[in-house]
Motif scaffolding. Structure first.
Motif, PDB file in Angstrom:
ATOM      1  N   THR A   1       0.837  -1.195   0.000  1.00  0.00           N
ATOM      2  CA  THR A   1       0.000   0.000   0.000  1.00  0.00           C
ATOM      3  C   THR A   1       0.873   1.247   0.000  1.00  0.00           C
ATOM      4  O   THR A   1       1.876   1.317   0.726  1.00  0.00           O
ATOM      5  CB  THR A   1      -0.917   0.015   1.238  1.00  0.00           C
ATOM      6  OG1 THR A   1      -1.720  -1.158   1.230  1.00  0.00           O
ATOM      7  CG2 THR A   1      -1.810   1.238   1.250  1.00  0.00           C
TER       8      THR A   1
ATOM      9  N   LYS B   1      -3.813   1.566  -2.971  1.00  0.00           N
ATOM     10  CA  LYS B   1      -3.349   0.217  -3.335  1.00  0.00           C
ATOM     11  C   LYS B   1      -3.079   0.061  -4.824  1.00  0.00           C
ATOM     12  O   LYS B   1      -2.529  -0.940  -5.247  1.00  0.00           O
ATOM     13  CB  LYS B   1      -4.381  -0.823  -2.880  1.00  0.00           C
ATOM     14  CG  LYS B   1      -4.543  -0.905  -1.368  1.00  0.00           C
ATOM     15  CD  LYS B   1      -5.486  -2.018  -0.982  1.00  0.00           C
ATOM     16  CE  LYS B   1      -5.669  -2.098   0.527  1.00  0.00           C
ATOM     17  NZ  LYS B   1      -4.409  -2.442   1.232  1.00  0.00           N
TER      18      LYS B   1
ATOM     19  N   SER C   1       1.887  -1.828   8.348  1.00  0.00           N
ATOM     20  CA  SER C   1       2.798  -1.327   7.323  1.00  0.00           C
ATOM     21  C   SER C   1       3.576  -0.123   7.852  1.00  0.00           C
ATOM     22  O   SER C   1       2.989   0.823   8.392  1.00  0.00           O
ATOM     23  CB  SER C   1       2.025  -0.921   6.071  1.00  0.00           C
ATOM     24  OG  SER C   1       2.899  -0.349   5.119  1.00  0.00           O
TER      25      SER C   1
ATOM     26  N   TYR D   1       7.204  -4.186   7.313  1.00  0.00           N
ATOM     27  CA  TYR D   1       6.062  -4.602   8.133  1.00  0.00           C
ATOM     28  C   TYR D   1       6.503  -4.849   9.575  1.00  0.00           C
ATOM     29  O   TYR D   1       7.569  -5.420   9.828  1.00  0.00           O
ATOM     30  CB  TYR D   1       5.421  -5.881   7.581  1.00  0.00           C
ATOM     31  CG  TYR D   1       4.674  -5.674   6.295  1.00  0.00           C
ATOM     32  CD1 TYR D   1       3.373  -5.162   6.297  1.00  0.00           C
ATOM     33  CD2 TYR D   1       5.272  -5.971   5.072  1.00  0.00           C
ATOM     34  CE1 TYR D   1       2.692  -4.956   5.105  1.00  0.00           C
ATOM     35  CE2 TYR D   1       4.596  -5.772   3.883  1.00  0.00           C
ATOM     36  CZ  TYR D   1       3.306  -5.259   3.907  1.00  0.00           C
ATOM     37  OH  TYR D   1       2.630  -5.064   2.738  1.00  0.00           O
TER      38      TYR D   1
ATOM     39  N   ASP E   1      -2.085   1.630   8.310  1.00  0.00           N
ATOM     40  CA  ASP E   1      -2.513   0.537   7.429  1.00  0.00           C
ATOM     41  C   ASP E   1      -2.079  -0.791   8.041  1.00  0.00           C
ATOM     42  O   ASP E   1      -0.923  -0.947   8.444  1.00  0.00           O
ATOM     43  CB  ASP E   1      -1.885   0.704   6.040  1.00  0.00           C
ATOM     44  CG  ASP E   1      -2.391  -0.343   5.059  1.00  0.00           C
ATOM     45  OD1 ASP E   1      -3.586  -0.663   5.096  1.00  0.00           O
ATOM     46  OD2 ASP E   1      -1.572  -0.847   4.261  1.00  0.00           O
ATOM     47  N   TYR E   2      -2.991  -1.733   8.096  1.00  0.00           N
ATOM     48  CA  TYR E   2      -2.679  -3.009   8.747  1.00  0.00           C
ATOM     49  C   TYR E   2      -3.413  -4.158   8.072  1.00  0.00           C
ATOM     50  O   TYR E   2      -4.394  -3.955   7.340  1.00  0.00           O
ATOM     51  CB  TYR E   2      -3.059  -2.960  10.236  1.00  0.00           C
ATOM     52  CG  TYR E   2      -4.534  -2.735  10.482  1.00  0.00           C
ATOM     53  CD1 TYR E   2      -5.413  -3.809  10.622  1.00  0.00           C
ATOM     54  CD2 TYR E   2      -5.062  -1.446  10.564  1.00  0.00           C
ATOM     55  CE1 TYR E   2      -6.768  -3.605  10.824  1.00  0.00           C
ATOM     56  CE2 TYR E   2      -6.407  -1.239  10.770  1.00  0.00           C
ATOM     57  CZ  TYR E   2      -7.254  -2.321  10.906  1.00  0.00           C
ATOM     58  OH  TYR E   2      -8.609  -2.123  11.097  1.00  0.00           O
ATOM     59  N   THR E   3      -2.941  -5.368   8.331  1.00  0.00           N
ATOM     60  CA  THR E   3      -3.536  -6.587   7.779  1.00  0.00           C
ATOM     61  C   THR E   3      -3.497  -7.678   8.843  1.00  0.00           C
ATOM     62  O   THR E   3      -2.438  -7.929   9.432  1.00  0.00           O
ATOM     63  CB  THR E   3      -2.745  -7.084   6.552  1.00  0.00           C
ATOM     64  OG1 THR E   3      -2.701  -6.063   5.572  1.00  0.00           O
ATOM     65  CG2 THR E   3      -3.397  -8.336   5.957  1.00  0.00           C
TER      66      THR E   3
ATOM     67  N   LYS F   1      -6.980 -13.246   8.308  1.00  0.00           N
ATOM     68  CA  LYS F   1      -7.901 -12.744   7.279  1.00  0.00           C
ATOM     69  C   LYS F   1      -7.231 -12.746   5.905  1.00  0.00           C
ATOM     70  O   LYS F   1      -7.863 -13.023   4.881  1.00  0.00           O
ATOM     71  CB  LYS F   1      -8.373 -11.321   7.619  1.00  0.00           C
ATOM     72  CG  LYS F   1      -9.124 -11.202   8.922  1.00  0.00           C
ATOM     73  CD  LYS F   1     -10.409 -12.004   8.894  1.00  0.00           C
ATOM     74  CE  LYS F   1     -11.184 -11.866  10.194  1.00  0.00           C
ATOM     75  NZ  LYS F   1     -12.388 -12.747  10.218  1.00  0.00           N
ATOM     76  N   ASN F   2      -5.944 -12.438   5.907  1.00  0.00           N
ATOM     77  CA  ASN F   2      -5.198 -12.450   4.642  1.00  0.00           C
ATOM     78  C   ASN F   2      -5.139 -13.851   4.053  1.00  0.00           C
ATOM     79  O   ASN F   2      -5.269 -14.039   2.833  1.00  0.00           O
ATOM     80  CB  ASN F   2      -3.786 -11.921   4.874  1.00  0.00           C
ATOM     81  CG  ASN F   2      -2.994 -11.807   3.583  1.00  0.00           C
ATOM     82  OD1 ASN F   2      -3.306 -10.996   2.713  1.00  0.00           O
ATOM     83  ND2 ASN F   2      -1.964 -12.626   3.436  1.00  0.00           N
TER      84      ASN F   2
ATOM     85  N   GLN G   1      -8.312 -14.807   2.318  1.00  0.00           N
ATOM     86  CA  GLN G   1      -8.480 -14.226   0.990  1.00  0.00           C
ATOM     87  C   GLN G   1      -7.948 -15.144  -0.108  1.00  0.00           C
ATOM     88  O   GLN G   1      -8.392 -15.072  -1.256  1.00  0.00           O
ATOM     89  CB  GLN G   1      -7.752 -12.868   0.917  1.00  0.00           C
ATOM     90  CG  GLN G   1      -8.417 -11.765   1.692  1.00  0.00           C
ATOM     91  CD  GLN G   1      -9.808 -11.462   1.196  1.00  0.00           C
ATOM     92  OE1 GLN G   1     -10.049 -11.330  -0.008  1.00  0.00           O
ATOM     93  NE2 GLN G   1     -10.758 -11.368   2.110  1.00  0.00           N
TER      94      GLN G   1
END
Length: 795
Positions: free
Chosen positions: A106, A119, A467, A620, A651-653, A657-658, A661
Motif C-alpha cells: 500500500t 493500493k 505497514s 512490516y 494501514d494493517y492486515t 484474514k489475509n 483471501q
C-alpha cells in the motif's frame, strides 16, 4: 396457419393450468440462470476488447526452468526485458513496464494536506498509453510521464485527492519521501480492462530505470507488435536476445508472449500478477455447464409433463389426423405451444435476471450492470437461448405426439407402457443430476472446512501486520516497535519484509556449483523475534541474532525443513553450513524450522528462508496480541503509530484474514454450487410434483376402490410413493460414481485435501430420498384423503 397455431396453443395452456404453471416456473428458473450466465460469460470474454490494438498486444511471461516440482509461470518479467525488446526486436512497436508500488504494498499518499492509502499506484513507462489507448481529460498522454517525478491520476482518484480543485501542477507525496507532480487526469479504466490503475507515475523516477536487471522478475511487461508480425517468430528472437544478454548459467527462465485476449481468463495459475481483475476459464466452463444442466432439467420437465398428458392429447391428435391434418402441421402446432410457453418463461426470466443482478454480482464477484443487458449482442444471445430452448424442450413432445396414428389411439396399452418407461428415464436423469450436485456441494464445503481448520505449521490468529513503509528512518521504525511493545495486550513484536500469505523475494537455492537450475525459494528479511511472533517450531539451531554489528557482512539464514531436504541434509547437519541462495558467499545456516504453509493449500509446501541481509527492507511490523479485545488493541496500535508518524495513515492486515483471501474463489465456488444445487433440486421437484399429480389423477378410481375396501391413507400414500422412490434409488446408484469422479478431479487442484468418504454419499442419498418423498407425498396424501364417492363417479 401460424396465427391459428398460436390460438390453439394458448387454449391448450389455459386448459391445463397446473401443468402449464409448473412448466413456466421450471423454464423461468432455467432461463433466468441461462440469461445471467450468458451475460456473465459475454462480459468476461469482452475484457480488453475496447483497446484499438487489442489483437497486437502481448504480455511477456517468465517460464521458470527449475526442477519439475518448482516450474511456474510468472506474469512479471525482469526490468531489462522491455527496453531490450524495443531496441533489439524489429517486430516490437511499443514496450512498457508496470511496477506496482513497492512490489504490491500500500502507498501512503499525502495530497492537499490530507493523508490517504492507495493500493493501485503503478510506476510505468510512457509507452503504456500508446499500447493501451487511454482517454485523457487533462494533460497529454504522449508526454505526461516522460519526466521523472510526474504522475497522472484517474478521474476518481483526482476527485478523491483534490475534490473540486484542479489537480494539474499540484504535487502529491508518496510514503512521505517522494514528491510527484500531477501532469494529467485520465478516464477511469473500464470494468472489463485488465489494466486497473488509479495512479500512474513515471517509471523513470525509480531506481530500476537507471539500473535495469535481468534477474529481478517483478515488472509486468506489455509489448505491441507491428502489423502482421508473427508471435512465434518474435518468441524465437526473444530467446536469442536472452542468450545475448544473459549467460546460460544465469538463465533460470525463458520468455514467452501471452496474447492480451488470454490475459484475463487464462492467468489464474500464474504467479506475481498485478491486476486485481483475474478471471478463470475453468470457472466459465463450470458455470456454463451448471447453467445448461439446470436449463436441461427444466426442458426435461416439459417433456416429462407433456408425455404424461399424452393420453389426453392422443384423441385430439387422432381426430385432427382423421380430418386430414399432416404430421408436419401437428409438429408446427406443438412447437408453437412450446414456443409460446418458453416465451412467457423467457419474459419472466428477463425480469428476474434484472432483479437479481446485485445478488449475482455479490456471489460471483462479477460487475454486471443493467446497461449491459441492453446491448445488441446480449439481446441476440437471449433470442438464441429462447430458440434453442424451444427446439430442445419441444422436440420430443412435438415428434412423439404428432406421430400418433388414429388406429393406435384405439390401442393405448402399448403407448402407455412406452410413456411410463420414458417418464421414468427422464426422472432418473433429473435426480441423477441433482444428487451429483448435492455430493459436489458437500465435498466443496468439506474441503473449505478442512482448509479453515488445518494446522498451517504456524499460528496466524491474533497476529497483525502493520505497514511501516511511510516511516523513513530506522530510528523511527525502532521507536514504533518500542511503543508497541509497551502495550499491555501485545505479546511479541518483530519487523519483516513480509508474512505468510504474501509474496516476498524469490531466489534460487543451489545444492552445489553443478546444480545449475536449483530450487525456487521464498526469502524473507526478518528480525529475531519474527519466528516467535509466528510461533514457528525450531527443529535445530537457533533463531536470527537480535543484534547485527555494523559492517558485519555475514548473512544468517534460517531455512525450513523443505529447503534442508533439498540440500540433502538433516536439520542438525545443516547448522553452520554455507548456503548458495543468491545472498552472497557468507550466507550461513544457523537454524531450521519445521515446514509451514506460507502459500495457499492449493500448492505444496515449498522452500522458505528467513535471513538478516542488509540489502532488503523490512516494511512490516508483525505484532502478536492477546485476543481479549481486538478493537481496543487496534485503537492502541493506531495511537502508537500516530505518535511516531502523525503525517501518514495507519494501514494493517490481519494474517488470518489475509490467508482467508487466498480461498475467496473457492468460497465463491461453494456459494454458486449451493445456489445451483438448490435450483436444480427445485426444478426437478416441480417435475416430480407434476408427475405425482398426474399419477394420482390416473389412478383415482383405483384409489377410490381401495378406500371402499378399507385401505388406509398411509397405505395408499405408500403405494403411490413407492414407484417414485424406486426411481430415486436408481438415480442415486447412477449418480454416485459420476459425482466421485468429478469431485476427485476438483480435489486434485489442492496439494492438501480431504478424502471423499462414505458419509458424503449417505447424506446426499438421504437428502434426495427425503426431498423426493416430501414432494410425492403431498400429492399422494391429497389423493388418498379424497372422497372415494367422487372418484368412482362415471366420467
Amino acid at each position: 396457419m401460424f396465427k391459428n397455431h398460436i390460438k390453439i396453443a394458448w387454449r391448450s395452456l389455459k386448459m391445463d393450468k397446473m401443468f402449464s404453471a409448473l412448466n413456466v416456473l421450471g423454464l423461468s428458473i432455467g432461463l433466468t440462470i441461462a440469461i445471467l450466465l450468458f451475460a456473465f460469460i459475454t462480459f468476461e470474454k469482452s475484457y480488453n476488447t475496447q483497446y484499438k490494438n487489442y489483437a497486437d498486444i502481448y504480455r511477456v511471461l517468465v517460464n521458470t526452468t527449475g526442477d519439475a516440482f518448482d516450474k511456474e509461470i510468472m506474469a512479471t518479467a525482469p526490468a531489462a526485458v522491455a527496453p531490450a525488446l524495443k531496441e533489439e526486436l524489429p517486430a516490437v512497436k511499443y514496450a512498457a513496464r508496470m511496477l506496482q508500488h513497492s512490489f504490491g504494498e500500500t502507498a501512503f499518499i499525502k495530497a492537499n494536506n490530507n493523508n490517504f492509502l492507495e493500493k493501485r499506484l503503478f510506476w510505468c513507462d510512457q509507452e503504456l498509453f500508446s499500447i493501451f489507448d487511454t482517454k485523457f481529460i487533462k494533460g497529454d498522454p504522449a508526454s505526461a510521464i516522460t519526466r521523472p517525478n510526474t504522475v497522472v491520476l484517474s478521474k476518481s482518484a483526482a476527485q478523491k485527492y483534490f475534490g473540486t480543485i484542479d489537480p494539474m501542477g499540484k504535487t502529491i507525496k508518496v510514503d512521505d519521501k517522494t514528491e510527484l507532480e500531477v501532469t494529467g487526469v485520465f478516464e477511469d479504466f473500464a470494468k472489463n480492462s485488465t489494466i486497473d490503475c488509479n495512479l500512474i507515475a513515471s517509471f523513470s523516477t525509480t531506481y530500476f530505470f537507471k539500473e535495469p536487471s535481468w534477474s529481478n522478475s517483478s515488472f509486468e511487461t506489455y509489448v505491441q507488435l507491428k502489423d502482421n508480425a508473427s508471435k512465434v517468430a518474435s518468441e524465437n528472437q526473444i530467446q536469442q536476445i536472452l542468450d545475448k544478454n544473459v549467460d546460460k548459467q544465469g538463465q533460470w527462465y525463458t520468455l514467452s508472449l501471452q496474447p492480451l485476449s488470454e490475459v484475463h481468463l487464462y492467468s489464474k495459475d500464474y504467479t506475481s500478477t498485478y491486476t486485481s481483475r483475474i478471471g478463470s476459464i475453468s470457472e466459465i466452463k463450470n458455470l456454463s455447464f451448471l447453467a445448461l444442466l439446470i436449463l436441461l432439467i427444466a426442458c426435461v420437465n416439459y417433456m416429462n409433463l407433456m408425455t404424461a398428458r399424452s393420453q389426453k392429447r392422443a384423441k385430439d391428435v387422432g381426430i385432427n389426423k382423421t380430418l386430414g391434418a399432416s404430421s408436419k402441421s401437428l409438429v408446427g402446432r406443438f412447437y408453437a405451444e412450446t414456443g409460446l410457453l418458453t416465451l412467457i418463461a423467457l419474459c419472466i426470466g428477463v425480469v428476474l435476471s434484472i432483479a437479481i443482478i446485485p445478488i449475482f454480482n455479490t456471489i460471483t464477484g462479477a460487475s454486471l450492470d443493467y446497461k449491459f443487458l441492453m446491448a445488441p449482442s446480449f439481446i441476440i444471445g437471449v433470442c438464441i437461448v429462447w430458440l434453442v430452448t424451444t427446439l430442445v424442450a419441444g422436440s420430443y413432445p412435438a415428434f412423439y405426439l404428432s406421430g400418433f396414428s388414429p388406429s393406435a389411439i384405439l390401442k393405448p396399452a402399448n403407448r402407455t407402457v412406452s410413456n411410463a418407461v420414458i417418464r421414468k428415464a427422464l426422472v432418473v436423469f433429473q435426480f441423477t443430476a441433482s444428487v451429483v450436485l448435492i455430493v459436489g456441494v458437500l465435498v466443496v464445503y468439506q474441503q473449505l472446512e478442512f482448509m479453515k481448520n488445518k494446522d498451517l505449521g504456524y499460528k496466524p490468529q491474533n497476529v497483525v501486520a502493520v505497514s511501516t513503509a511511510a516511516i523513513k528512518t530506522y530510528n523511527k521504525k525502532q521507536a514504533l516497535a518500542n511503543e508497541v511493545k509497551k502495550l499491555s495486550s501485545v505479546i511479541e513484536v518483530g519487523a519483516a519484509q513480509g508474512f505468510p500469505g504474501m509474496d516476498v523475494s524469490g531466489r534460487s537455492l543451489h545444492k552445489n556449483d553443478q546444480d545449475e537450475n536449483g530450487k525456487s525459494i521464498q526469502t524473507n528479511v526478518a528480525d529475531a523475534s519474527v519466528l516467535d511472533v509466528l510461533q514457528l517450531k525450531l527443529l535445530a539451531g537457533k533463531t536470527l541474532p537480535s543484534v547485527k554489528q555494523e559492517g558485519d557482512t555475514l548473512v544468517d539464514v534460517v531455512l525450513n525443513k523443505k529447503a534442508i531436504t533439498y540440500l540433502g541434509l538433516t536439520p542438525e547437519e545443516a547448522i553452520g553450513k554455507k548456503v548458495d541462495m543468491q545472498l552472497g558467499d557468507d550466507a550461513t545456516i544457523i537454524g531450521v524450522v519445521d515446514d509451514f504453509n506460507f502459500e495457499s493449500l492449493h500448492k505444496p509446501i515449498g522452500a522458505y528462508a528467513f535471513h538478516n541481509s542488509r540489502f532488503e527492507g523490512k516494511p512490516y511490523l508483525l505484532v502478536r496480541f492477546n485476543s481479549a479485545s481486538v478493537t481496543s488493541t487496534m485503537q492502541q496500535l493506531e495511537g502508537a503509530y500516530a505518535k511516531v508518524s502523525p503525517d501518514s495513515s495507519f494501514d494493517y492486515t490481519f494474517l488470518d484474514k489475509n490467508m482467508e483471501q487466498l480461498y475467496e474463489q473457492d468460497r465463491k465456488t461453494a456459494k454458486v454450487g449451493l445456489l445451483f444445487c438448490l435450483l436444480a433440486i427445485f426444478v426437478a421437484c416441480l417435475g416430480l410434483f407434476g408427475l405425482a399429480a398426474f399419477t394420482a389423477e390416473q389412478r383415482k378410481k383405483e384409489i377410490g376402490v381401495r378406500k371402499v375396501l378399507g385401505a388406509s391413507v398411509l397405505g395408499i400414500t405408500k403405494m403411490l410413493s413407492a414407484d417414485f422412490l424406486k426411481l430415486i434409488v436408481v438415480s442415486i446408484i447412477v449418480a454416485f460414481p459420476v459425482a466421485y469422479f468429478i469431485m476427485q478431479k476438483w480435489l486434485e487442484t489442492f496439494a492438501f485435501r480431504v478424502s471423499i468418504g462414505w458419509l458424503v454419499f449417505f447424506v446426499a442419498g438421504m437428502c434426495a430420498v427425503i426431498i423426493a418423498l416430501i414432494t410425492v407425498s403431498f400429492q399422494a396424501i391429497k389423493a388418498a384423503a379424497a372422497n372415494p364417492v367422487k372418484s368412482l363417479k362415471a366420467e
